[in-house]
Design a protein around this motif. Structure first.
Motif, PDB file in Angstrom:
ATOM      1  N   PRO A   8       0.822  -1.207   0.000  1.00 21.15           N
ATOM      2  CA  PRO A   8       0.000   0.000   0.000  1.00 21.15           C
ATOM      3  C   PRO A   8       0.855   1.255   0.000  1.00 21.15           C
ATOM      4  O   PRO A   8       1.957   1.285   0.557  1.00 21.15           O
ATOM      5  CB  PRO A   8      -0.808  -0.121   1.305  1.00 21.15           C
ATOM      6  N   ALA A   9       0.345   2.279  -0.647  1.00 24.76           N
ATOM      7  CA  ALA A   9       1.071   3.543  -0.678  1.00 24.76           C
ATOM      8  C   ALA A   9       1.084   4.154   0.713  1.00 24.76           C
ATOM      9  O   ALA A   9       0.116   4.018   1.470  1.00 24.76           O
ATOM     10  CB  ALA A   9       0.399   4.500  -1.657  1.00 24.76           C
ATOM     11  N   PRO A  10       2.171   4.807   1.086  1.00 22.94           N
ATOM     12  CA  PRO A  10       2.210   5.459   2.397  1.00 22.94           C
ATOM     13  C   PRO A  10       1.167   6.568   2.457  1.00 22.94           C
ATOM     14  O   PRO A  10       0.783   7.127   1.420  1.00 22.94           O
ATOM     15  CB  PRO A  10       3.635   6.013   2.469  1.00 22.94           C
ATOM     16  N   PRO A  11       0.684   6.894   3.651  1.00 22.01           N
ATOM     17  CA  PRO A  11      -0.336   7.943   3.758  1.00 22.01           C
ATOM     18  C   PRO A  11       0.215   9.303   3.377  1.00 22.01           C
ATOM     19  O   PRO A  11       1.426   9.553   3.446  1.00 22.01           O
ATOM     20  CB  PRO A  11      -0.724   7.902   5.236  1.00 22.01           C
ATOM     21  N   VAL A  12      -0.687  10.176   2.954  1.00 21.51           N
ATOM     22  CA  VAL A  12      -0.313  11.555   2.662  1.00 21.51           C
ATOM     23  C   VAL A  12      -0.309  12.339   3.972  1.00 21.51           C
ATOM     24  O   VAL A  12      -1.335  12.405   4.650  1.00 21.51           O
ATOM     25  CB  VAL A  12      -1.304  12.199   1.668  1.00 21.51           C
ATOM     26  N   PRO A  13       0.831  12.895   4.363  1.00 19.92           N
ATOM     27  CA  PRO A  13       0.841  13.698   5.588  1.00 19.92           C
ATOM     28  C   PRO A  13       0.128  15.025   5.360  1.00 19.92           C
ATOM     29  O   PRO A  13       0.229  15.620   4.290  1.00 19.92           O
ATOM     30  CB  PRO A  13       2.333  13.913   5.850  1.00 19.92           C
ATOM     31  N   PRO A  73       8.970  19.762   1.475  1.00 14.78           N
ATOM     32  CA  PRO A  73       7.599  19.255   1.454  1.00 14.78           C
ATOM     33  C   PRO A  73       7.503  17.811   1.925  1.00 14.78           C
ATOM     34  O   PRO A  73       8.438  17.017   1.761  1.00 14.78           O
ATOM     35  CB  PRO A  73       7.205  19.382  -0.024  1.00 14.78           C
ATOM     36  N   GLY A  74       6.337  17.477   2.500  1.00 13.03           N
ATOM     37  CA  GLY A  74       6.105  16.109   2.941  1.00 13.03           C
ATOM     38  C   GLY A  74       5.437  15.250   1.888  1.00 13.03           C
ATOM     39  O   GLY A  74       5.561  14.021   1.897  1.00 13.03           O
ATOM     40  N   ALA A  75       4.689  15.868   0.978  1.00 13.06           N
ATOM     41  CA  ALA A  75       3.995  15.139  -0.089  1.00 13.06           C
ATOM     42  C   ALA A  75       3.932  16.039  -1.305  1.00 13.06           C
ATOM     43  O   ALA A  75       4.064  17.267  -1.208  1.00 13.06           O
ATOM     44  CB  ALA A  75       2.600  14.721   0.349  1.00 13.06           C
ATOM     45  N   ALA A  76       3.729  15.415  -2.456  1.00 16.42           N
ATOM     46  CA  ALA A  76       3.647  16.182  -3.701  1.00 16.42           C
ATOM     47  C   ALA A  76       2.618  15.552  -4.621  1.00 16.42           C
ATOM     48  O   ALA A  76       2.391  14.344  -4.599  1.00 16.42           O
ATOM     49  CB  ALA A  76       5.008  16.239  -4.400  1.00 16.42           C
ATOM     50  N   CYS A  77       2.003  16.397  -5.429  1.00 15.62           N
ATOM     51  CA  CYS A  77       1.180  15.926  -6.544  1.00 15.62           C
ATOM     52  C   CYS A  77       1.693  16.615  -7.796  1.00 15.62           C
ATOM     53  O   CYS A  77       1.792  17.848  -7.849  1.00 15.62           O
ATOM     54  CB  CYS A  77      -0.292  16.236  -6.336  1.00 15.62           C
ATOM     55  N   VAL A  78       2.027  15.800  -8.791  1.00 17.61           N
ATOM     56  CA  VAL A  78       2.611  16.289 -10.029  1.00 17.61           C
ATOM     57  C   VAL A  78       1.640  16.004 -11.174  1.00 17.61           C
ATOM     58  O   VAL A  78       1.275  14.854 -11.418  1.00 17.61           O
ATOM     59  CB  VAL A  78       3.967  15.607 -10.305  1.00 17.61           C
ATOM     60  N   LEU A 328      -4.421  15.895  -3.608  1.00 14.66           N
ATOM     61  CA  LEU A 328      -3.840  15.571  -2.305  1.00 14.66           C
ATOM     62  C   LEU A 328      -4.901  15.666  -1.217  1.00 14.66           C
ATOM     63  O   LEU A 328      -4.892  14.874  -0.263  1.00 14.66           O
ATOM     64  CB  LEU A 328      -2.671  16.511  -2.018  1.00 14.66           C
ATOM     65  N   ASP A 329      -5.810  16.610  -1.331  1.00 14.60           N
ATOM     66  CA  ASP A 329      -6.935  16.676  -0.392  1.00 14.60           C
ATOM     67  C   ASP A 329      -7.748  15.392  -0.432  1.00 14.60           C
ATOM     68  O   ASP A 329      -8.166  14.868   0.610  1.00 14.60           O
ATOM     69  CB  ASP A 329      -7.851  17.864  -0.723  1.00 14.60           C
ATOM     70  N   GLN A 330      -7.991  14.870  -1.640  1.00 16.50           N
ATOM     71  CA  GLN A 330      -8.736  13.615  -1.783  1.00 16.50           C
ATOM     72  C   GLN A 330      -8.008  12.478  -1.065  1.00 16.50           C
ATOM     73  O   GLN A 330      -8.634  11.669  -0.370  1.00 16.50           O
ATOM     74  CB  GLN A 330      -8.923  13.256  -3.254  1.00 16.50           C
ATOM     75  N   CYS A 331      -6.682  12.395  -1.258  1.00 16.92           N
ATOM     76  CA  CYS A 331      -5.901  11.339  -0.603  1.00 16.92           C
ATOM     77  C   CYS A 331      -5.972  11.470   0.916  1.00 16.92           C
ATOM     78  O   CYS A 331      -6.053  10.464   1.632  1.00 16.92           O
ATOM     79  CB  CYS A 331      -4.449  11.408  -1.068  1.00 16.92           C
ATOM     80  N   LEU A 332      -5.942  12.684   1.395  1.00 18.27           N
ATOM     81  CA  LEU A 332      -5.983  12.928   2.848  1.00 18.27           C
ATOM     82  C   LEU A 332      -7.335  12.514   3.404  1.00 18.27           C
ATOM     83  O   LEU A 332      -7.425  11.870   4.456  1.00 18.27           O
ATOM     84  CB  LEU A 332      -5.713  14.399   3.119  1.00 18.27           C
TER      85      LEU A 332
END
Length: 336
Positions: A8-13, A73-78, A328-332
């Motif tokens: 599983p992908a790590p959580p988005v901080p 940054p702790g997370a990114a969306c590209v 990233l909001d969706q992932c959170l």
């Protein structure tokens, strides 16, 4: 032997002081970056870098982060201009070809999300305010219904946005810019013949893009038996006193309107069709006074259907960054 279990992908901080989210919009020519300090916040410290000045995504991102004060940054969306799948990040109209996981490691991220640039642009649509758009004809956009977004730039992107039963939105991305071109007027058909003689198959992107404007300008010159020096899209958009450039933009807008109507029908975008990309905002006045809306509605038995659909120009300077932040909001939210 059973297949290996998916890790599983790590959580988005959640973004926090000193650990913001990094959002990026990577096109065929430019890479735009910004930082997000809290969920639903708009990106700050937005800067544009030339893709040609950097060998890969991580190098460009590191250069941006240094310019932005050394943020970590702790997370990114590209958001990238090309198909998305697996670990590879490839651009359709640029030379970057890199690994998402390698990029994550080099940037010290907990999580990286990679999405198609027009999927990101679609996710941005619900976040656009009145100051981010300009009407192009028809009624106002209808809330809560499917939407479409398209945009000519270095290429031609297309995506849809569907409302989910429990709330929220799901983007639908593909490579809709590479469908066939559908000319209607006699002059457009003559242009298509010229382009087909040059290159065989002609897709929508071959004309409805920055390089496409140059092709269209040259083809129109040949149709009229005139000599024309090849001009860049920027020169064509700015040459208001050149009759051939003016004609080029008129034909471009009409073809774009027909293509937008096709997108509305294909995606059932009764909530509205939004036009973005790098070219349309530069010619907003031409677009509004052109045959764009007339051609949007010229759909034979479906004319009444598309007449009830809004067409809207996106004027916000970096809307795909809004969509990357929305992802990233969706992932959170999913992790909660």
């Amino acid at each position: 032997m059973t297949a290996a279990a998916q890790i599983p992908a790590p959580p988005v901080p959640a973004p926090a002081a000193g650990r913001p989210w990094l959002v990026a919009d990577i096109g065929g020519t430019n890479a735009r970056f910004g930082l997000v300090d809290s969920p639903a916040a708009r990106p700050r410290d937005v800067h544009r870098l030339s893709c040609a000045d950097h060998p890969d995504l991580a190098s460009a991102a590191l250069a941006y982060l240094e310019r932005a004060g050394g943020a970590r940054p702790g997370a990114a969306c590209v958001a990238v201009a090309g198909p998305v799948g697996g670990d590879r990040i490839r651009l359709t109209n640029a030379r970057w070809d890199c690994s998402a996981e390698d990029t994550r490691r080099r940037l010290g991220l907990d999580r990286i999300e990679v999405v198609n640039d027009f999927a990101a642009l679609a996710l941005a649509l619900p976040r656009l305010g009145a100051g981010d758009v300009r009407p192009l004809g028809g009624p106002a956009p209808a809330a809560g219904l499917p939407m479409a977004v398209l945009g000519p730039g270095t290429g031609l992107g297309v995506a849809g946005l569907l409302p989910l039963p429990g709330g929220g939105w799901a983007p639908v991305s593909g490579e809709g810019g590479h469908v066939g071109l559908s000319p209607l007027a006699d002059l457009e058909i003559e242009v298509l013949r010229v382009l087909r003689a040059d290159q065989g198959a002609v897709t929508a992107e071959c004309v409805l893009s920055g390089p496409g404007l140059t092709r269209l300008h040259g083809a129109l010159a040949r149709v009229h038996g005139a000599a024309a020096v090849p001009l860049s899209a920027e020169r064509i958009c700015a040459a208001a006193d050149d009759p051939l450039c003016v004609l080029t933009l008129e034909v471009f807008c009409a073809l774009l309107g027909g293509f937008a109507g096709d997108c509305a029908l294909t995606l059932g975008a009764t909530g509205g069709v939004f036009v973005g990309g790098g070219i349309a905002p530069r010619i907003a006045g031409v677009l509004q006074s052109s045959d764009f809306r007339i051609r949007f509605e010229s759909k034979y038995r479906m004319t009444d259907y598309v007449k009830d659909i809004a067409t809207v120009l996106i004027t916000a300077p970096t809307p795909a960054l809004l969509g990357a932040a929305a992802r990233l909001d969706q992932c959170l939210e999913t992790a909660r």
